[in-house]
Design a protein around this motif. Structure first.
Motif, PDB file in Angstrom:
ATOM      1  N   THR A 139       0.850  -1.142   0.037  1.00  0.00           N
ATOM      2  CA  THR A 139       0.058  -0.042  -0.043  1.00  0.00           C
ATOM      3  C   THR A 139       0.906   1.118  -0.047  1.00  0.00           C
ATOM      4  OG1 THR A 139      -1.314  -1.340   1.571  1.00  0.00           O
ATOM      5  CG2 THR A 139      -2.079   1.010   1.104  1.00  0.00           C
ATOM      6  N   PRO A 140       0.647   2.220  -0.927  1.00  0.00           N
ATOM      7  CA  PRO A 140       1.534   3.239  -0.860  1.00  0.00           C
ATOM      8  C   PRO A 140       1.412   4.203   0.132  1.00  0.00           C
ATOM      9  CG  PRO A 140      -0.275   3.570  -2.614  1.00  0.00           C
ATOM     10  CD  PRO A 140      -0.359   2.330  -1.965  1.00  0.00           C
ATOM     11  N   THR A 141       2.425   4.886   0.445  1.00  0.00           N
ATOM     12  CA  THR A 141       2.181   6.001   1.727  1.00  0.00           C
ATOM     13  C   THR A 141       2.599   7.364   1.185  1.00  0.00           C
ATOM     14  OG1 THR A 141       4.405   5.602   2.406  1.00  0.00           O
ATOM     15  CG2 THR A 141       2.677   4.091   3.175  1.00  0.00           C
ATOM     16  N   LEU A 142       2.746   8.002   1.902  1.00  0.00           N
ATOM     17  CA  LEU A 142       2.996   9.729   1.757  1.00  0.00           C
ATOM     18  C   LEU A 142       4.504   9.370   1.112  1.00  0.00           C
ATOM     19  CD1 LEU A 142       2.450  12.295   4.253  1.00  0.00           C
ATOM     20  CD2 LEU A 142       1.746  12.206   1.830  1.00  0.00           C
ATOM     21  N   THR A 143       5.331   8.768   2.007  1.00  0.00           N
ATOM     22  CA  THR A 143       6.589   8.579   1.475  1.00  0.00           C
ATOM     23  C   THR A 143       6.923   8.001   0.120  1.00  0.00           C
ATOM     24  OG1 THR A 143       7.041   7.666   3.727  1.00  0.00           O
ATOM     25  CG2 THR A 143       8.837   7.576   2.257  1.00  0.00           C
ATOM     26  N   HIS A 144       6.072   7.069  -0.434  1.00  0.00           N
ATOM     27  CA  HIS A 144       6.140   6.608  -1.786  1.00  0.00           C
ATOM     28  C   HIS A 144       5.802   7.904  -2.628  1.00  0.00           C
ATOM     29  CE1 HIS A 144       5.415   2.712   0.292  1.00  0.00           C
ATOM     30  NE2 HIS A 144       6.377   2.810  -0.173  1.00  0.00           N
TER      31      HIS A 144
ATOM     32  N   ARG B 102       8.551  10.500  -2.785  1.00  0.00           N
ATOM     33  CA  ARG B 102       9.601   9.969  -3.389  1.00  0.00           C
ATOM     34  C   ARG B 102       9.464  10.343  -5.192  1.00  0.00           C
ATOM     35  NH1 ARG B 102      11.978   6.068   0.519  1.00  0.00           N
ATOM     36  NH2 ARG B 102      10.335   4.530  -0.094  1.00  0.00           N
ATOM     37  N   LEU B 103       8.555   9.826  -5.440  1.00  0.00           N
ATOM     38  CA  LEU B 103       8.042   9.792  -6.911  1.00  0.00           C
ATOM     39  C   LEU B 103       7.758  11.371  -7.507  1.00  0.00           C
ATOM     40  CD1 LEU B 103       7.345   8.409  -9.253  1.00  0.00           C
ATOM     41  CD2 LEU B 103       4.673   8.242  -8.788  1.00  0.00           C
ATOM     42  N   ALA B 104       7.261  12.284  -6.620  1.00  0.00           N
ATOM     43  CA  ALA B 104       7.362  13.502  -6.917  1.00  0.00           C
ATOM     44  C   ALA B 104       8.564  14.498  -6.727  1.00  0.00           C
ATOM     45  CB  ALA B 104       5.937  14.194  -6.542  1.00  0.00           C
ATOM     46  N   ASN B 105       9.432  13.925  -6.286  1.00  0.00           N
ATOM     47  CA  ASN B 105      10.907  14.399  -5.915  1.00  0.00           C
ATOM     48  C   ASN B 105      10.445  15.546  -4.981  1.00  0.00           C
ATOM     49  OD1 ASN B 105      13.475  14.042  -6.437  1.00  0.00           O
ATOM     50  ND2 ASN B 105      12.633  13.526  -8.621  1.00  0.00           N
ATOM     51  N   VAL B 106       9.586  15.395  -3.770  1.00  0.00           N
ATOM     52  CA  VAL B 106       9.485  16.513  -3.008  1.00  0.00           C
ATOM     53  C   VAL B 106       9.542  15.875  -1.280  1.00  0.00           C
ATOM     54  CG1 VAL B 106       8.044  18.096  -4.371  1.00  0.00           C
ATOM     55  CG2 VAL B 106       7.088  16.353  -2.904  1.00  0.00           C
ATOM     56  N   SER B 107       9.305  16.542  -0.286  1.00  0.00           N
ATOM     57  CA  SER B 107       9.453  16.214   0.983  1.00  0.00           C
ATOM     58  C   SER B 107       7.922  15.585   1.299  1.00  0.00           C
ATOM     59  CB  SER B 107       9.726  17.157   1.990  1.00  0.00           C
ATOM     60  OG  SER B 107       8.821  18.119   1.934  1.00  0.00           O
ATOM     61  N   GLU B 108       7.829  14.863   2.181  1.00  0.00           N
ATOM     62  CA  GLU B 108       6.760  14.285   2.586  1.00  0.00           C
ATOM     63  C   GLU B 108       5.673  15.479   3.074  1.00  0.00           C
ATOM     64  OE1 GLU B 108       6.665  11.511   5.736  1.00  0.00           O
ATOM     65  OE2 GLU B 108       8.455  10.379   4.693  1.00  0.00           O
ATOM     66  N   ASN B 109       6.232  16.183   3.669  1.00  0.00           N
ATOM     67  CA  ASN B 109       5.513  17.459   4.130  1.00  0.00           C
ATOM     68  C   ASN B 109       4.629  18.149   3.066  1.00  0.00           C
ATOM     69  OD1 ASN B 109       4.696  19.725   5.425  1.00  0.00           O
ATOM     70  ND2 ASN B 109       6.145  19.073   7.020  1.00  0.00           N
ATOM     71  N   THR B 110       5.311  18.367   1.717  1.00  0.00           N
ATOM     72  CA  THR B 110       5.004  19.133   0.760  1.00  0.00           C
ATOM     73  C   THR B 110       3.632  18.207   0.109  1.00  0.00           C
ATOM     74  OG1 THR B 110       6.878  20.144   0.217  1.00  0.00           O
ATOM     75  CG2 THR B 110       5.376  19.992  -1.494  1.00  0.00           C
ATOM     76  N   VAL B 111       3.552  16.968   0.213  1.00  0.00           N
ATOM     77  CA  VAL B 111       2.687  16.231  -0.450  1.00  0.00           C
ATOM     78  C   VAL B 111       1.348  16.325   0.692  1.00  0.00           C
ATOM     79  CG1 VAL B 111       1.863  13.910  -0.678  1.00  0.00           C
ATOM     80  CG2 VAL B 111       4.274  14.416  -1.242  1.00  0.00           C
ATOM     81  N   SER B 112       1.816  16.172   1.956  1.00  0.00           N
ATOM     82  CA  SER B 112       0.801  16.461   2.958  1.00  0.00           C
ATOM     83  C   SER B 112       0.068  17.580   2.811  1.00  0.00           C
ATOM     84  CB  SER B 112       1.398  16.340   4.516  1.00  0.00           C
ATOM     85  OG  SER B 112       0.420  16.593   5.378  1.00  0.00           O
TER      86      SER B 112
ATOM     87  N   ASN C  55      -4.602  20.806   1.227  1.00  0.00           N
ATOM     88  CA  ASN C  55      -4.735  22.233   0.820  1.00  0.00           C
ATOM     89  C   ASN C  55      -4.497  23.236   1.714  1.00  0.00           C
ATOM     90  OD1 ASN C  55      -5.693  23.151  -1.767  1.00  0.00           O
ATOM     91  ND2 ASN C  55      -7.650  21.593  -1.397  1.00  0.00           N
ATOM     92  N   LYS C  56      -3.223  23.069   2.460  1.00  0.00           N
ATOM     93  CA  LYS C  56      -2.877  24.041   3.333  1.00  0.00           C
ATOM     94  C   LYS C  56      -1.630  24.583   3.001  1.00  0.00           C
ATOM     95  CE  LYS C  56      -3.974  24.111   8.105  1.00  0.00           C
ATOM     96  NZ  LYS C  56      -3.776  23.372   9.348  1.00  0.00           N
ATOM     97  N   GLY C  57      -1.575  25.811   3.204  1.00  0.00           N
ATOM     98  CA  GLY C  57      -0.088  26.478   2.800  1.00  0.00           C
ATOM     99  C   GLY C  57      -0.075  26.974   1.407  1.00  0.00           C
ATOM    100  N   SER C  58       1.014  27.609   0.997  1.00  0.00           N
ATOM    101  CA  SER C  58       0.637  27.665  -0.360  1.00  0.00           C
ATOM    102  C   SER C  58       1.984  26.913  -1.127  1.00  0.00           C
ATOM    103  CB  SER C  58       1.123  29.445  -0.731  1.00  0.00           C
ATOM    104  OG  SER C  58       2.064  29.767  -0.057  1.00  0.00           O
ATOM    105  N   ILE C  59       1.266  26.486  -2.134  1.00  0.00           N
ATOM    106  CA  ILE C  59       2.227  25.477  -3.076  1.00  0.00           C
ATOM    107  C   ILE C  59       2.518  26.091  -4.624  1.00  0.00           C
ATOM    108  CG2 ILE C  59       2.329  23.429  -3.857  1.00  0.00           C
ATOM    109  CD1 ILE C  59       1.055  22.798  -0.930  1.00  0.00           C
ATOM    110  N   ALA C  60       3.512  25.805  -5.037  1.00  0.00           N
ATOM    111  CA  ALA C  60       3.791  26.145  -6.412  1.00  0.00           C
ATOM    112  C   ALA C  60       2.804  25.178  -7.271  1.00  0.00           C
ATOM    113  CB  ALA C  60       5.433  25.962  -6.787  1.00  0.00           C
ATOM    114  N   GLU C  61       2.416  26.002  -8.372  1.00  0.00           N
ATOM    115  CA  GLU C  61       1.140  25.221  -8.993  1.00  0.00           C
ATOM    116  C   GLU C  61       2.081  24.122  -9.786  1.00  0.00           C
ATOM    117  OE1 GLU C  61      -1.804  23.983 -10.019  1.00  0.00           O
ATOM    118  OE2 GLU C  61      -1.710  25.794  -8.767  1.00  0.00           O
TER     119      GLU C  61
END
Lengths: 333, 333
Positions: free
Chosen positions: B5-10, B13-23, B28-34
């Motif tokens: 089962t995929p988790t945040l970590t996966h 990793r795949l998106a090349n960002v930190s877990e936090n960013t995924v979270s 929908n919290k904080g601002s994120i580059a489009e």
DNA sequence: CTGTTAGCGCCTTCAT
DNA sequence: ATGAAGGCGCTAACAG
């Protein structure tokens, strides 16, 4: 004063044992000295400790949740299934988490996904119709899956219900045996309600076996309701069809039909016989109790829960439990 | 093949960002580059990632659960409230977790405790009657609490419903205005069903204000049902009471009363007028639509959820929302 | 706008 | 029969 919520640690400290021991006492796992158990239980009582379910679920990768997906709450049938589920769950630490699909497979799929996110111990849904994605999710999850109401197909894991086709045939036999020959059908939308369709098919099949067939049929465009039953029967009769009995898609429709007969001064069953499906209380409270088929909704819910919790790892082979049905003779057919 | 089962970590990793960013993207919290958001969403889609709710709840000390405690599922009224709750919840990530008390405050207390163990965002229950312990738990928890159906008392946090006492008075006024003077009452057990009692009190009060009073009353020992209404009206009339109208504790009872009148050949409303409470569909499908009071059950559930989620930290002052009621003129009184 | 660092409270595994 | 250590998957707080 807002006291800090007590955790396992607090209980452990107070009882002078390790957290682990407290956890064991709570879950009744492993063996524990009677003396220790008592000390722990006292501490739990003193602190008013209540386990944090989220923490438990996370650590064990399994929650005390039973996911329940119902097609509708508008009809009393599904609340009664839910009552059965509750009855089966009472005395266990499990809680049901509910979703409603409005008979929409896409909504069901979304609910399957949302509910699986809670890692429930089991998931209960309705019928055999799922999107491919939903089916895959259900199959791949290792939790127990129950598909309720219907048993006319092979379930993913467990099916609990009755054969709607057989119920339809039983309707045909009952009406034929009573000597009715000009039989009509009043139904509702069966694109959404597949089981109504299965009963209709069984009805036609049963009539055919007796050398009969439906002389007229009308289907209301929307879901079933008393008002729809009343108006749809009125429409059917307005066409001047010569029928001596009408089979309805369910009791809601049939009760509505009865109301129309009352208003229009049609003698039931002398001039027109009425037959329903479900065995709802309201049908039995009519001046003439409705002739219908009892569908054991409560039992379906209760049986499903009991069977699911009986063997929590999913058994290798799918199982089918037939909760059956019975004819309520009534006085309208 | 059972993929892990995929988790945040996966996803991270795949998106090349930190877990936090995924979270952050997910919530929908904080601002994120489009650009980043898109990459993350793609990764989520590719992996079929579904957040683990238990982990989220544990980390944030709050779950996407709404606890719902209902007194019963046997009566269509509470499923309709539940429908409203579902409607209010649809489109949000919240899921309802349901408990049923069977009108037993001790069971309610136990459910409050079980449900709070999930750290729900809000808890919805019924009425103002709770054990002291339950009340303390509800008050001390910082989550939002709604008490449904009734507004005749001060809620812990939020009350949504109608004044049953006022509904009782309105019944009295309606019957008096129609010229009925010999008014009877047919009810059910009100030890459990406090709101039925409140309506009864309002009815008596309203009659008194018009210089009238109940000429006869009978109460069924158990809960309300169509059959109980039928039999209880029959019993009341068997005593030879001279009444020209009967107010019922609710529509179930009133519909049963109507059935008795049909069977016994009593003209409604000429010889006996009938009045209910709730405005159920079945009452409106009778040959003469039932005169009754519409209680807006669906609206109560929906309004409650919307108000609760509107301001999630509990506001300092309790609030009351009156969803009102309206008289359905009908043809039976 | 994004990353790092610490837990949340409990259960599992292994040790004793 | 009990204890110690580690981690479940995520979010909060703080950097930068």
């Amino acid at each position: 004063m807002q006291a800090e919520t007590p955790t396992l640690t607090h209980v452990a400290r107070l009882a002078n044992v390790s957290e682990n021991t407290v956890s064991r006492v709570i879950r009744n796992k492993g063996s524990i000295a009677e003396e220790t158990r008592k000390r722990v239980l006292d501490a739990i009582g003193a602190l008013g400790y209540v386990p944090n379910r989220a923490a438990g679920s996370l650590a064990s990768s399994a929650s005390l949740i039973i996911g329940v997906i119902l097609p509708s709450l508008s009809n009393i049938v599904f609340p009664e299934v839910l009552r059965g589920i509750h009855a089966g769950l009472s005395g266990t630490p499990y809680q049901p988490m509910i979703g409603v699909t409005d008979y929409d497979p896409d909504k069901e799929q979304q609910l399957v996904s949302s509910l699986l996110a809670w890692q429930p111990t089991a998931l209960i849904t309705t019928g055999f119709e799922h999107t491919n994605t939903a089916r895959r999710m259900l199959e791949n999850s290792r939790i127990r899956i129950a598909e309720l109401m219907d048993i006319d197909s092979t379930p993913i894991d467990l099916a609990v219900g009755l054969s709607h086709r057989a119920a339809g045939r039983a309707t045909a036999e009952h009406l034929a045996q009573r000597g009715y020959t000009r039989i009509g059908y009043v139904g509702h939308d069966w694109v959404a309600d597949r089981r109504a369709r299965a009963r209709y098919d069984g009805l036609c099949e049963g009539l055919q076996a007796r050398g009969l067939s439906l002389v007229v049929e009308t289907r209301h465009e929307g879901g079933s309701s008393t008002l729809a039953g009343r108006d749809t029967l009125a429409a059917l009769l307005a066409d001047g069809a010569a029928v001596d009995a009408v089979a309805f898609s369910n009791d809601d429709m049939a009760v509505g039909g009865f109301m129309h007969c009352l208003s229009a001064g049609i003698d039931v069953p002398e001039r027109l016989a009425l037959f329903g499906f479900n065995g709802l209380e309201i049908g039995q409270a009519l001046p003439k109790p409705l002739s219908t088929i009892l569908s054991n909704r409560f039992l379906i819910g209760k049986t499903a829960v009991e069977a699911l919790l009986e063997s929590v790892p999913r058994p290798p082979e799918p199982e089918i439990i037939d909760t059956g049905f019975s004819i309520i003779e009534g006085a309208t057919a």
